[in-house]
Design a protein around this motif. Structure first.
Motif, PDB file in Angstrom:
ATOM      1  N   HIS A 144      34.883  42.072  31.217  1.00  0.00           N
ATOM      2  CA  HIS A 144      34.778  42.862  32.731  1.00  0.00           C
ATOM      3  C   HIS A 144      35.716  43.869  32.588  1.00  0.00           C
ATOM      4  O   HIS A 144      36.684  44.025  31.512  1.00  0.00           O
ATOM      5  N   MET A 145      35.787  44.533  33.582  1.00  0.00           N
ATOM      6  CA  MET A 145      37.066  45.760  33.775  1.00  0.00           C
ATOM      7  C   MET A 145      37.398  45.459  35.348  1.00  0.00           C
ATOM      8  O   MET A 145      36.592  45.073  36.163  1.00  0.00           O
ATOM      9  N   GLU A 184      31.027  49.139  35.968  1.00  0.00           N
ATOM     10  CA  GLU A 184      31.537  48.146  35.058  1.00  0.00           C
ATOM     11  C   GLU A 184      30.566  47.505  34.017  1.00  0.00           C
ATOM     12  O   GLU A 184      30.668  47.306  32.916  1.00  0.00           O
ATOM     13  N   HIS A 240      28.750  40.931  35.221  1.00  0.00           N
ATOM     14  CA  HIS A 240      27.665  41.607  35.915  1.00  0.00           C
ATOM     15  C   HIS A 240      26.428  41.567  35.469  1.00  0.00           C
ATOM     16  O   HIS A 240      26.145  40.849  34.351  1.00  0.00           O
TER      17      HIS A 240
END
Ligand code: ZN
Length: 266
Positions: free
Chosen positions: A163-164, A112, A98
């Motif tokens: 990422h999560m 995140e 992101h």
């Protein structure tokens, strides 16, 4: 003569395996020729049965010695440290998922994009400490968009984006790395490194999710040769708390996997 750093593990190198095997076959062929020669000169009946083409080859057995020597030399030259081949243009790319304008998944005040850039920064810290050359999609609070991450992945010996995961099921948990099948082992090592520190379970095949089976479908970063490490579920309160308390240790473990991977390449 200075040898390459990891010469003891040299048998793992394809070029060394091929060279040694080839040298072995040349030696074997040479031995067979010599035996034939020996037999032929002592047993005329046996000699009569040997085809003419083979008889003509025998005086040229020294060619096999050249083949043998050539392979031995190629193995030695692979083991020799070559400064001009060392570390040239080799770099790792680590990026945060992101961006500053796209928060990714959110749980309360936690975004995140912010958590994964902290993780990226921590991994970068350990890569720098190990003297590795690396590229990131920003430093500190900067988290550049995916297009930048994809551009940075090009030419990297490894490209990893953090990422999560998120799920409407607050119990969903675990660590996974999405990658192409060729990076399966590396993906599993990365997931295990994180899961061992966080005390989490591995998702997919021992932590690896084939990109084609990923819910996100074909991901640009992976098509550019990258791996995506999902550092647990932001939607799971326990995993979120664990991330906060242990992410530095997990980042160190991830950096260690990267460092070992890079060492094996040189
Ligand atoms: Zn994400």
């Amino acid at each position: 003569m200075k040898l390459i750093d990891n010469w003891k593990q040299a048998w793992k190198l394809k070029s060394v395996q091929v060279g040694a095997l080839s040298a072995f076959f040349y030696a074997l062929m040479y031995a067979a020729f010599e035996l034939l020669w020996l037999f032929g000169s002592n047993f005329p009946q046996f000699w009569a049965a040997v085809p003419q083409e083979i008889k003509e080859l025998l005086p040229h057995s020294w060619v096999l010695w050249l083949g043998f020597l050539n392979n031995i030399l190629s193995v030695i030259s692979r083991l020799k440290y070559q400064p001009e081949l060392h570390d040239v243009n080799q770099f790792v790319t680590i990026t945060a998922g992101h961006s500053n304008s796209d928060p990714g998944a959110v749980n309360g005040k936690y975004k995140e994009a912010e958590l994964v850039r902290q993780f990226r920064n921590a991994v970068a810290h350990y890569l720098a400490a190990a003297g590795l050359t690396y590229k990131t999609d920003g430093a500190g609070t900067i988290n550049l968009p995916l297009t930048n991450a994809i551009a940075l992945a090009k030419g990297a010996s490894i490209a990893i984006e953090f990422h999560m995961n998120a799920s409407t099921n607050s119990q969903a948990n675990g660590i996974e790395t999405i990658a192409l099948p060729k990076d399966k082992i590396l993906a599993q090592k990365l997931s295990k490194a994180v899961a061992d520190v966080f005390g989490s379970r591995l998702r997919g095949q021992n932590g690896w999710i084939d990109q084609s089976e990923s819910a996100r479908g074909r991901l640009g970063f992976i098509n550019a040769g990258g791996l995506i490490v999902e550092l647990g579920f932001i939607s799971n309160a326990t995993e979120l708390a664990t991330f906060h308390s242990k992410y530095w240790s997990a980042a160190k473990a991830v950096a260690q996997v990267i460092i070992e991977h890079e060492k094996a390449l040189t």
